[in-house]
Write an enzyme that holds these catalytic residues in place. Structure first.
Site, PDB file in Angstrom:
ATOM      1  N   TYR A  53      11.974  17.352  -8.560  1.00 37.48           N
ATOM      2  CA  TYR A  53      11.045  17.238  -7.769  1.00 37.48           C
ATOM      3  C   TYR A  53      11.568  17.372  -6.024  1.00 37.48           C
ATOM      4  CZ  TYR A  53       6.449  15.404  -5.932  1.00 37.48           C
ATOM      5  OH  TYR A  53       5.323  15.240  -5.313  1.00 37.48           O
ATOM      6  N   ASP A  54      12.467  16.199  -6.067  1.00 39.28           N
ATOM      7  CA  ASP A  54      12.629  16.027  -4.365  1.00 39.28           C
ATOM      8  C   ASP A  54      13.438  17.245  -3.885  1.00 39.28           C
ATOM      9  OD1 ASP A  54      12.256  13.572  -5.350  1.00 39.28           O
ATOM     10  OD2 ASP A  54      14.055  12.651  -4.575  1.00 39.28           O
ATOM     11  N   ASN A  76       2.458   8.146  -1.047  1.00 45.03           N
ATOM     12  CA  ASN A  76       1.795   7.810  -2.356  1.00 45.03           C
ATOM     13  C   ASN A  76       0.164   7.848  -2.039  1.00 45.03           C
ATOM     14  OD1 ASN A  76       4.389   6.601  -2.341  1.00 45.03           O
ATOM     15  ND2 ASN A  76       3.790   6.365  -4.347  1.00 45.03           N
ATOM     16  N   ARG A  84       1.896   7.067 -12.806  1.00 44.32           N
ATOM     17  CA  ARG A  84       1.933   6.480 -11.597  1.00 44.32           C
ATOM     18  C   ARG A  84       1.475   4.949 -11.441  1.00 44.32           C
ATOM     19  NH1 ARG A  84       0.294  11.510  -7.805  1.00 44.32           N
ATOM     20  NH2 ARG A  84      -0.978  12.245  -9.684  1.00 44.32           N
ATOM     21  N   ASN A 132      -1.622   3.427 -13.545  1.00 47.45           N
ATOM     22  CA  ASN A 132      -1.166   2.497 -14.773  1.00 47.45           C
ATOM     23  C   ASN A 132      -1.586   1.095 -14.554  1.00 47.45           C
ATOM     24  OD1 ASN A 132       0.734   4.113 -16.046  1.00 47.45           O
ATOM     25  ND2 ASN A 132       2.620   3.093 -15.578  1.00 47.45           N
ATOM     26  N   GLY A 136       9.785  -5.826  -8.730  1.00 52.24           N
ATOM     27  CA  GLY A 136       8.466  -5.669  -7.996  1.00 52.24           C
ATOM     28  C   GLY A 136       8.520  -5.890  -6.428  1.00 52.24           C
ATOM     29  N   ARG A 194       5.766   0.384  -1.357  1.00 50.30           N
ATOM     30  CA  ARG A 194       5.096   1.578  -1.158  1.00 50.30           C
ATOM     31  C   ARG A 194       4.006   1.353  -0.231  1.00 50.30           C
ATOM     32  NH1 ARG A 194       8.831   2.813  -3.752  1.00 50.30           N
ATOM     33  NH2 ARG A 194       9.336   4.162  -5.458  1.00 50.30           N
ATOM     34  N   ASP A 197      14.951   4.867  -8.268  1.00 50.67           N
ATOM     35  CA  ASP A 197      13.581   4.593  -7.716  1.00 50.67           C
ATOM     36  C   ASP A 197      13.871   3.882  -6.075  1.00 50.67           C
ATOM     37  OD1 ASP A 197      10.919   3.468  -9.480  1.00 50.67           O
ATOM     38  OD2 ASP A 197      11.091   2.687  -7.447  1.00 50.67           O
TER      39      ASP A 197
HETATM   40  P1  NAD Z   1      -1.670  16.509  -9.928  1.00 49.83           P
HETATM   41  O1  NAD Z   1      -0.557  16.520 -11.032  1.00 49.83           O
HETATM   42  O2  NAD Z   1      -2.822  15.550 -10.492  1.00 49.83           O
HETATM   43  O3  NAD Z   1      -2.030  17.805  -9.701  1.00 49.83           O
HETATM   44  C1  NAD Z   1      -0.975  19.016  -9.713  1.00 49.83           C
HETATM   45  C2  NAD Z   1      -2.024  20.210  -9.984  1.00 49.83           C
HETATM   46  O4  NAD Z   1      -0.955  21.372 -10.105  1.00 49.83           O
HETATM   47  C3  NAD Z   1      -2.347  19.911 -11.425  1.00 49.83           C
HETATM   48  O5  NAD Z   1      -3.673  20.642 -11.708  1.00 49.83           O
HETATM   49  C4  NAD Z   1      -1.519  20.753 -12.466  1.00 49.83           C
HETATM   50  O6  NAD Z   1      -1.976  21.272 -13.543  1.00 49.83           O
HETATM   51  C5  NAD Z   1      -1.071  22.014 -11.262  1.00 49.83           C
HETATM   52  N1  NAD Z   1       0.271  22.867 -11.522  1.00 49.83           N
HETATM   53  C6  NAD Z   1       1.368  22.201 -11.853  1.00 49.83           C
HETATM   54  N2  NAD Z   1       2.266  23.259 -11.920  1.00 49.83           N
HETATM   55  C7  NAD Z   1       1.532  24.296 -11.818  1.00 49.83           C
HETATM   56  C8  NAD Z   1       2.079  25.790 -12.029  1.00 49.83           C
HETATM   57  N3  NAD Z   1       3.369  25.914 -12.192  1.00 49.83           N
HETATM   58  N4  NAD Z   1       1.071  26.700 -11.745  1.00 49.83           N
HETATM   59  C9  NAD Z   1      -0.196  26.377 -11.544  1.00 49.83           C
HETATM   60  N5  NAD Z   1      -0.732  24.956 -11.274  1.00 49.83           N
HETATM   61  C10 NAD Z   1       0.299  24.094 -11.643  1.00 49.83           C
HETATM   62  O7  NAD Z   1      -0.842  15.769  -8.734  1.00 49.83           O
HETATM   63  P2  NAD Z   1      -1.662  15.513  -7.280  1.00 49.83           P
HETATM   64  O8  NAD Z   1      -1.237  13.742  -6.975  1.00 49.83           O
HETATM   65  O9  NAD Z   1      -2.923  15.955  -7.083  1.00 49.83           O
HETATM   66  O10 NAD Z   1      -0.503  16.047  -6.152  1.00 49.83           O
HETATM   67  C11 NAD Z   1      -0.739  17.436  -5.715  1.00 49.83           C
HETATM   68  C12 NAD Z   1       0.313  17.958  -4.636  1.00 49.83           C
HETATM   69  O11 NAD Z   1       0.345  17.135  -3.943  1.00 49.83           O
HETATM   70  C13 NAD Z   1       1.451  18.130  -5.483  1.00 49.83           C
HETATM   71  O12 NAD Z   1       2.177  19.233  -5.052  1.00 49.83           O
HETATM   72  C14 NAD Z   1       2.377  16.995  -5.114  1.00 49.83           C
HETATM   73  O13 NAD Z   1       3.798  17.182  -5.115  1.00 49.83           O
HETATM   74  C15 NAD Z   1       1.840  16.728  -3.699  1.00 49.83           C
HETATM   75  N6  NAD Z   1       1.945  15.148  -3.532  1.00 49.83           N
HETATM   76  C16 NAD Z   1       0.976  14.177  -4.043  1.00 49.83           C
HETATM   77  C17 NAD Z   1       1.263  12.956  -3.579  1.00 49.83           C
HETATM   78  C18 NAD Z   1       0.463  11.964  -4.135  1.00 49.83           C
HETATM   79  O14 NAD Z   1       0.592  10.757  -4.089  1.00 49.83           O
HETATM   80  N7  NAD Z   1      -0.834  12.059  -4.848  1.00 49.83           N
HETATM   81  C19 NAD Z   1       2.158  12.410  -2.942  1.00 49.83           C
HETATM   82  C20 NAD Z   1       3.355  13.417  -2.456  1.00 49.83           C
HETATM   83  C21 NAD Z   1       2.968  14.836  -2.962  1.00 49.83           C
HETATM   84  N1  UDP Z   2       5.959   1.298 -10.948  1.00 51.14           N
HETATM   85  C1  UDP Z   2       5.642   0.018 -11.625  1.00 51.14           C
HETATM   86  N2  UDP Z   2       5.184   0.149 -12.740  1.00 51.14           N
HETATM   87  C2  UDP Z   2       4.730   1.250 -13.520  1.00 51.14           C
HETATM   88  C3  UDP Z   2       4.834   2.455 -12.654  1.00 51.14           C
HETATM   89  C4  UDP Z   2       5.409   2.466 -11.436  1.00 51.14           C
HETATM   90  O1  UDP Z   2       6.245  -0.935 -11.066  1.00 51.14           O
HETATM   91  O2  UDP Z   2       3.912   1.112 -14.404  1.00 51.14           O
HETATM   92  C5  UDP Z   2       6.672   1.250  -9.775  1.00 51.14           C
HETATM   93  C6  UDP Z   2       7.888   2.551  -9.640  1.00 51.14           C
HETATM   94  O3  UDP Z   2       9.169   1.868 -10.192  1.00 51.14           O
HETATM   95  C7  UDP Z   2       7.857   2.760  -8.018  1.00 51.14           C
HETATM   96  C8  UDP Z   2       6.505   2.398  -7.837  1.00 51.14           C
HETATM   97  O4  UDP Z   2       6.019   1.616  -8.961  1.00 51.14           O
HETATM   98  O5  UDP Z   2       8.777   1.552  -7.569  1.00 51.14           O
HETATM   99  C9  UDP Z   2       5.784   3.635  -7.434  1.00 51.14           C
HETATM  100  O6  UDP Z   2       5.763   4.261  -8.613  1.00 51.14           O
HETATM  101  P1  UDP Z   2       4.956   5.779  -8.901  1.00 51.14           P
HETATM  102  O7  UDP Z   2       5.523   6.373 -10.072  1.00 51.14           O
HETATM  103  O8  UDP Z   2       3.578   5.554  -8.654  1.00 51.14           O
HETATM  104  O9  UDP Z   2       5.660   6.603  -7.526  1.00 51.14           O
HETATM  105  P2  UDP Z   2       6.818   6.927  -6.722  1.00 51.14           P
HETATM  106  O10 UDP Z   2       6.381   6.467  -5.465  1.00 51.14           O
HETATM  107  O11 UDP Z   2       8.025   6.305  -7.299  1.00 51.14           O
HETATM  108  O12 UDP Z   2       6.970   8.418  -6.877  1.00 51.14           O
END
Ligand code: NAD
Ligand code: UDP
Length: 312
Positions: free
Chosen positions: A144-145, A173, A185, A189, A206, A210, A270
């Site tokens: 991912y990163d 987040n 997440r 959760n 804990g 975030r 983490d």
């Molecule tokens: P999510 O998993 O709910 O949504 C992602 C969507 O992308 C889903 O509908 C999935 O089906 C679709 N998808 C995945 N791979 C695909 C592909 N190859 N082709 C077409 N569709 C595809 O996640 P989200 O929280 O809505 O995140 C949306 C975006 O924002 C992501 O790119 C994520 O990395 C970024 N983001 C979200 C957060 C957050 O906290 N929610 C934080 C940082 C970055």
């Molecule tokens: N986490 C937790 N319990 C859970 C799910 C996540 O304590 O049931 C913690 C996880 O280890 C991290 C933080 O909550 O430190 C945020 O996790 P999340 O998966 O939401 O997103 P991240 O910021 O790590 O991508």
């Protein structure tokens, strides 16, 4: 009226973005492969005359006309993005190339949903955009990163080489209604567990932190970024930092749950602390979050309750 492509539009953030754009009078083409997206997130939009749904995986090329592209397609929960790590990398690299190619052909502006994960387990606090990060390139989060880091680089190179109008936002987040209760997440959760009377699972002690942003605030930031003049990267998040232990206590109180709190093993790599510096977003976009954690969590709990009730 602008024709806007939203990839990942059936996901958590994408579906809220589609709502806002349709409400604003634009024509929205939602592209999604439904890996983590859900039909129920966009069910209310499918009959709308200015909304189109295209089932497509962005790892394959896509040819259609749009004036703006929001590239949100990518699983965001650690459980989901590690499920098929190679696919996650392809989505952020091959998929990004495909969407940049589409934007270039249409001369569209493209916004990339990047992430605070580009900072890895940060050694600088709070994180400013000029911090290069501390990422394990081989660890379980690297699919991912590093994928998101390549995606940023691809955007910047298309901008430099082809003059493409790009926008990079690093999202911290974000939580709210329509999160999948089973996506793994932390907020989803804890709320699901609290409402079901199950133990709340804190990973590790804990004490890791975030900074949680409510979805409506984040969507406002995305649209400001797309419509503004800045290329980015710009952090979007709520700088109110809490420990995961505090988040668990708050959710237990807001739900009135008597669930116990249990500690389980902390996943590898983490991040220990995460908090955005949003000086740039505030000065360049006039943006800052307005929803505090208690208010946002209360709304999210209500939405989770309603969704669970609908399934009974
Ligand atoms: P999510 O998993 O709910 O949504 C992602 C969507 O992308 C889903 O509908 C999935 O089906 C679709 N998808 C995945 N791979 C695909 C592909 N190859 N082709 C077409 N569709 C595809 O996640 P989200 O929280 O809505 O995140 C949306 C975006 O924002 C992501 O790119 C994520 O990395 C970024 N983001 C979200 C957060 C957050 O906290 N929610 C934080 C940082 C970055
Ligand atoms: N986490 C937790 N319990 C859970 C799910 C996540 O304590 O049931 C913690 C996880 O280890 C991290 C933080 O909550 O430190 C945020 O996790 P999340 O998966 O939401 O997103 P991240 O910021 O790590 O991508």
């Amino acid at each position: 009226m602008t024709v806007i492509l939203v990839t990942g539009g059936a996901g958590f953030l994408g579906s809220h973005l589609c709502d806002r754009l349709v409400e604003g009078g634009d024509e929205v083409i939602c592209v999604d492969n439904f890996f983590t997206g859900r039909e129920e997130n966009i069910a209310h939009l499918v009959e709308h005359p200015r909304f189109d749904l295209v089932r497509h995986d962005i790892v394959s090329p896509l040819f259609l006309e749009a004036e703006q592209v929001y590239n949100l397609a990518c699983p965001a929960s650690p459980v989901a993005y590690q499920f098929n790590s190679i696919k996650t990398i392809k989505t952020s690299t091959v998929g990004m190339v495909n969407m940049l190619g589409l934007a270039k052909k249409c001369q569209a502006r493209i916004l990339q949903a990047s992430t605070s994960e580009v900072y890895g387990d940060p050694q600088v606090h709070p994180q400013t955009e000029d911090y290069w990060g501390h990422v394990n390139p081989l660890g379980p989060r690297s699919c991912y990163d590093e994928g998101k880091r390549v995606a940023e680089s691809l955007c910047m190179n298309y901008h430099t080489v082809h003059g493409l109008e790009i926008r990079i936002v690093r999202i911290f987040n974000t939580y709210g209604p329509r999160m999948d209760p089973h996506d793994g997440r932390v907020i989803s959760n804890f709320i699901r567990q609290a409402l079901a009377g199950e133990p709340l699972t804190i990973y590790g002690d804990g004490q890791q932190t975030r900074s949680f942003c409510y979805v409506a605030d984040l969507i406002d930031g995305l649209i400001r970024m797309m419509d503004g003049q800045e290329t980015g990267p710009i952090n979007l998040g709520n700088p109110a930092e809490v420990t995961i232990g505090e988040a668990a206590e708050t959710i237990r109180r807001l739900t009135g749950s008597e669930s116990e709190i249990v500690h389980v093993e902390l996943p590898e790599d983490d991040p220990k602390r995460r908090c955005p510096d949003i000086t740039r977003a505030t000065s360049q976009l006039g943006w800052q979050p307005t929803t505090d954690l208690e208010t946002g969590l209360a709304r999210t709990v209500e939405a989770f309750r309603a969704a669970a009730g609908g399934q009974e």
